[in-house]
Design a protein around this motif. Structure first.
Motif, PDB file in Angstrom:
ATOM      1  N   ASP A 184      -3.663  -0.464   0.087  1.00  0.00           N
ATOM      2  CA  ASP A 184      -2.768  -1.586   0.367  1.00  0.00           C
ATOM      3  C   ASP A 184      -3.507  -2.902   0.589  1.00  0.00           C
ATOM      4  O   ASP A 184      -3.004  -3.963   0.215  1.00  0.00           O
ATOM      5  CB  ASP A 184      -1.904  -1.276   1.592  1.00  0.00           C
ATOM      6  N   HIS A 185      -4.677  -2.828   1.195  1.00  0.00           N
ATOM      7  CA  HIS A 185      -5.380  -4.062   1.552  1.00  0.00           C
ATOM      8  C   HIS A 185      -6.536  -4.370   0.598  1.00  0.00           C
ATOM      9  O   HIS A 185      -6.508  -5.364  -0.128  1.00  0.00           O
ATOM     10  CB  HIS A 185      -5.882  -3.971   2.995  1.00  0.00           C
ATOM     11  N   VAL A 186      -7.533  -3.492   0.604  1.00  0.00           N
ATOM     12  CA  VAL A 186      -8.721  -3.766  -0.218  1.00  0.00           C
ATOM     13  C   VAL A 186      -8.356  -3.786  -1.697  1.00  0.00           C
ATOM     14  O   VAL A 186      -8.801  -4.650  -2.467  1.00  0.00           O
ATOM     15  CB  VAL A 186      -9.814  -2.714   0.069  1.00  0.00           C
ATOM     16  N   GLY A 187      -7.512  -2.800  -2.106  1.00  0.00           N
ATOM     17  CA  GLY A 187      -7.131  -2.736  -3.513  1.00  0.00           C
ATOM     18  C   GLY A 187      -6.384  -3.978  -3.964  1.00  0.00           C
ATOM     19  O   GLY A 187      -6.648  -4.529  -5.046  1.00  0.00           O
ATOM     20  N   HIS A 188      -5.445  -4.448  -3.135  1.00  0.00           N
ATOM     21  CA  HIS A 188      -4.692  -5.648  -3.489  1.00  0.00           C
ATOM     22  C   HIS A 188      -5.580  -6.886  -3.515  1.00  0.00           C
ATOM     23  O   HIS A 188      -5.422  -7.765  -4.389  1.00  0.00           O
ATOM     24  CB  HIS A 188      -3.550  -5.845  -2.500  1.00  0.00           C
ATOM     25  N   MET A 189      -6.513  -6.960  -2.568  1.00  0.00           N
ATOM     26  CA  MET A 189      -7.414  -8.118  -2.546  1.00  0.00           C
ATOM     27  C   MET A 189      -8.316  -8.131  -3.770  1.00  0.00           C
ATOM     28  O   MET A 189      -8.566  -9.190  -4.378  1.00  0.00           O
ATOM     29  CB  MET A 189      -8.254  -8.094  -1.268  1.00  0.00           C
ATOM     30  N   LEU A 190      -8.791  -6.957  -4.196  1.00  0.00           N
ATOM     31  CA  LEU A 190      -9.623  -6.900  -5.397  1.00  0.00           C
ATOM     32  C   LEU A 190      -8.807  -7.248  -6.638  1.00  0.00           C
ATOM     33  O   LEU A 190      -9.299  -7.938  -7.554  1.00  0.00           O
ATOM     34  CB  LEU A 190     -10.237  -5.501  -5.543  1.00  0.00           C
ATOM     35  N   MET A 224     -13.168  -2.075  -8.229  1.00  0.00           N
ATOM     36  CA  MET A 224     -11.791  -1.578  -8.261  1.00  0.00           C
ATOM     37  C   MET A 224     -11.746  -0.116  -8.707  1.00  0.00           C
ATOM     38  O   MET A 224     -11.001   0.700  -8.143  1.00  0.00           O
ATOM     39  CB  MET A 224     -10.955  -2.452  -9.201  1.00  0.00           C
ATOM     40  N   ASP A 225     -12.552   0.210  -9.732  1.00  0.00           N
ATOM     41  CA  ASP A 225     -12.596   1.605 -10.188  1.00  0.00           C
ATOM     42  C   ASP A 225     -13.113   2.526  -9.083  1.00  0.00           C
ATOM     43  O   ASP A 225     -12.598   3.632  -8.881  1.00  0.00           O
ATOM     44  CB  ASP A 225     -13.486   1.722 -11.433  1.00  0.00           C
ATOM     45  N   ASN A 226     -14.142   2.061  -8.362  1.00  0.00           N
ATOM     46  CA  ASN A 226     -14.684   2.879  -7.264  1.00  0.00           C
ATOM     47  C   ASN A 226     -13.653   3.067  -6.154  1.00  0.00           C
ATOM     48  O   ASN A 226     -13.549   4.149  -5.559  1.00  0.00           O
ATOM     49  CB  ASN A 226     -15.946   2.221  -6.701  1.00  0.00           C
ATOM     50  N   ILE A 227     -12.906   2.002  -5.876  1.00  0.00           N
ATOM     51  CA  ILE A 227     -11.860   2.101  -4.854  1.00  0.00           C
ATOM     52  C   ILE A 227     -10.807   3.128  -5.279  1.00  0.00           C
ATOM     53  O   ILE A 227     -10.361   3.963  -4.496  1.00  0.00           O
ATOM     54  CB  ILE A 227     -11.216   0.737  -4.605  1.00  0.00           C
ATOM     55  N   ARG A 228     -10.394   3.069  -6.556  1.00  0.00           N
ATOM     56  CA  ARG A 228      -9.383   4.011  -7.044  1.00  0.00           C
ATOM     57  C   ARG A 228      -9.880   5.458  -6.926  1.00  0.00           C
ATOM     58  O   ARG A 228      -9.146   6.358  -6.512  1.00  0.00           O
ATOM     59  CB  ARG A 228      -9.049   3.696  -8.501  1.00  0.00           C
ATOM     60  N   GLU A 229     -11.150   5.679  -7.319  1.00  0.00           N
ATOM     61  CA  GLU A 229     -11.701   7.034  -7.239  1.00  0.00           C
ATOM     62  C   GLU A 229     -11.762   7.522  -5.792  1.00  0.00           C
ATOM     63  O   GLU A 229     -11.447   8.679  -5.487  1.00  0.00           O
ATOM     64  CB  GLU A 229     -13.096   7.073  -7.863  1.00  0.00           C
TER      65      GLU A 229
END
Length: 370
Positions: A184-190, A224-229
């Protein structure tokens, strides 16, 4: 063993009467009769045998007084009948009558000798009876202590398992929370930073700024890819098989479902997803096709495999006509994990799923390395 020792001592005492009188064949006959009766009384220690036998022996001594010399040995069995232990002192009256008449023909010394022997028999019986009672009390206390110890160990084991499960459940909830926070936070900011970088590349055509902006965009996309994984991995680990199965059963209202869950450690994520998908499809088939009024779900862990059994008492149809898409999907899922699945449609419908542990761990390790 104490009773046999006591009777051996009393037998030796009775044989001391050979020094007081001249033994005859009747004396020898009563010796064997008394020894035989005393031996059988150890085998059948019941009043039904003891009291009639002692009464017959006492009546025989009225005709053959020589039998009175073995009263010390038989007095031990007389007391063992439990009459004195139950405070029935009147039982001494027939004993005294049967002793008085045969013994009245002998000297006072012989009578005192026999009375002392009978008193010794009562004393030895009381000692042995007290020892037996203490021994039984000790064994009871010991057995109760062992039973309490086993119950305490079982309760401790249950508490530890419950505590471990609560810790595991709390860990999964925390992982879910962290995954949501990151998404919700880091992903949206990226995502916003990636969009802003793309807009800046469009706005600024200067070649000097194009390369740094492209590098920044690549870096943000990699992050972003690392966050998703990471979020995906956290979500996979956060799936609680037992809780999910219980929720699925609780929300199933077509018929009662009995759950037997016997898996101590969480299976790998792919096994959890496989079991959950098969259970969802099976519950759907039960509600649509089975006409069952009772169903059972069993999840069990064996040393070499995981097992899922779903059964109902319906008409034996596990899927829609044609048979098949739901059951085929189940089979494909299980075969992907190197497991086996069997369907049985006699007396209801049954699904047996087994997934080997060793192959599963190898698949999971290869997936992690990728």
């Amino acid at each position: 063993m104490n009773r046999l020792t006591d009777k051996a001592m009393l037998l030796l005492y009775t044989l001391g009467s050979c020094l007081l009188i001249q033994p005859d064949p009747v004396y020898v006959g009563f010796f064997f009769l008394a020894v035989t009766f005393s031996a059988f009384s150890e085998i059948w220690r019941t009043d039904i045998f003891l009291l009639p036998g002692l009464a017959v022996y006492g009546l025989m001594t009225l005709a053959f007084p020589q039998g009175v010399f073995f009263y010390p040995l038989l007095a031990y069995d007389y007391f063992s009948a439990g009459l004195l232990a139950s405070r029935k002192l009147w039982s001494l009256v027939p004993l005294g009558i049967l002793f008085y008449f045969p013994a009245s023909g002998y000297s006072s010394f012989v009578i005192y000798y026999l009375l002392i022997g009978m008193f010794l028999g009562g004393l030895l019986w009381y000692r042995s009876a007290s020892y037996e009672k203490l021994s039984l009390d000790y064994k009871k206390v010991r057995d109760d202590g062992i039973e309490r110890s086993l119950l305490l160990k079982e309760k401790n084991k249950t508490l530890i398992e419950k505590q471990n499960y609560e810790i595991y459940a709390a860990t999964l909830k925390e992982r879910n929370r962290i995954a949501r926070e990151i998404h919700d936070h880091v992903g949206h900011m990226l995502s916003r930073a990636i969009l802003m970088t793309g807009a800046m590349k469009t706005m600024f055509r200067d070649p000097a700024a194009s390369q740094p902006l492209s590098q920044l965009e690549d870096t943000l996309n990699t992050a972003m890819d690392n966050i998703r994984e990471s979020v995906h991995d956290l979500h996979n680990e956060a799936v609680n098989l037992r809780e999910t199965v219980e929720n699925l059963i609780a929300s199933f209202h077509y018929c009662p479902v009995s759950l037997e869950y016997d898996i101590s450690s969480p299976p790998p994520p792919q096994v959890r997803y496989c079991f959950i998908a098969i259970l969802k499809e099976s519950l759907s088939n039960i509600s649509i096709h089975s006409q069952a009024d009772k169903s059972w779900v069993t999840l069990r862990e064996h040393p070499a495999m995981y097992q899922l059994i779903i059964r109902d008492n319906g008409i034996g149809k596990g899927s829609s006509c044609g048979g098949g898409i739901g059951l085929s999907n189940m089979q494909e899922r299980v075969e992907t994990l190197k497991g086996s699945i069997h369907f049985e449609s006699t007396k209801g419908f049954r699904i047996f799923v087994t997934i080997p542990k060793e192959k599963q761990e190898n698949i999971y390790e290869s997936f992690d390395h990728r």
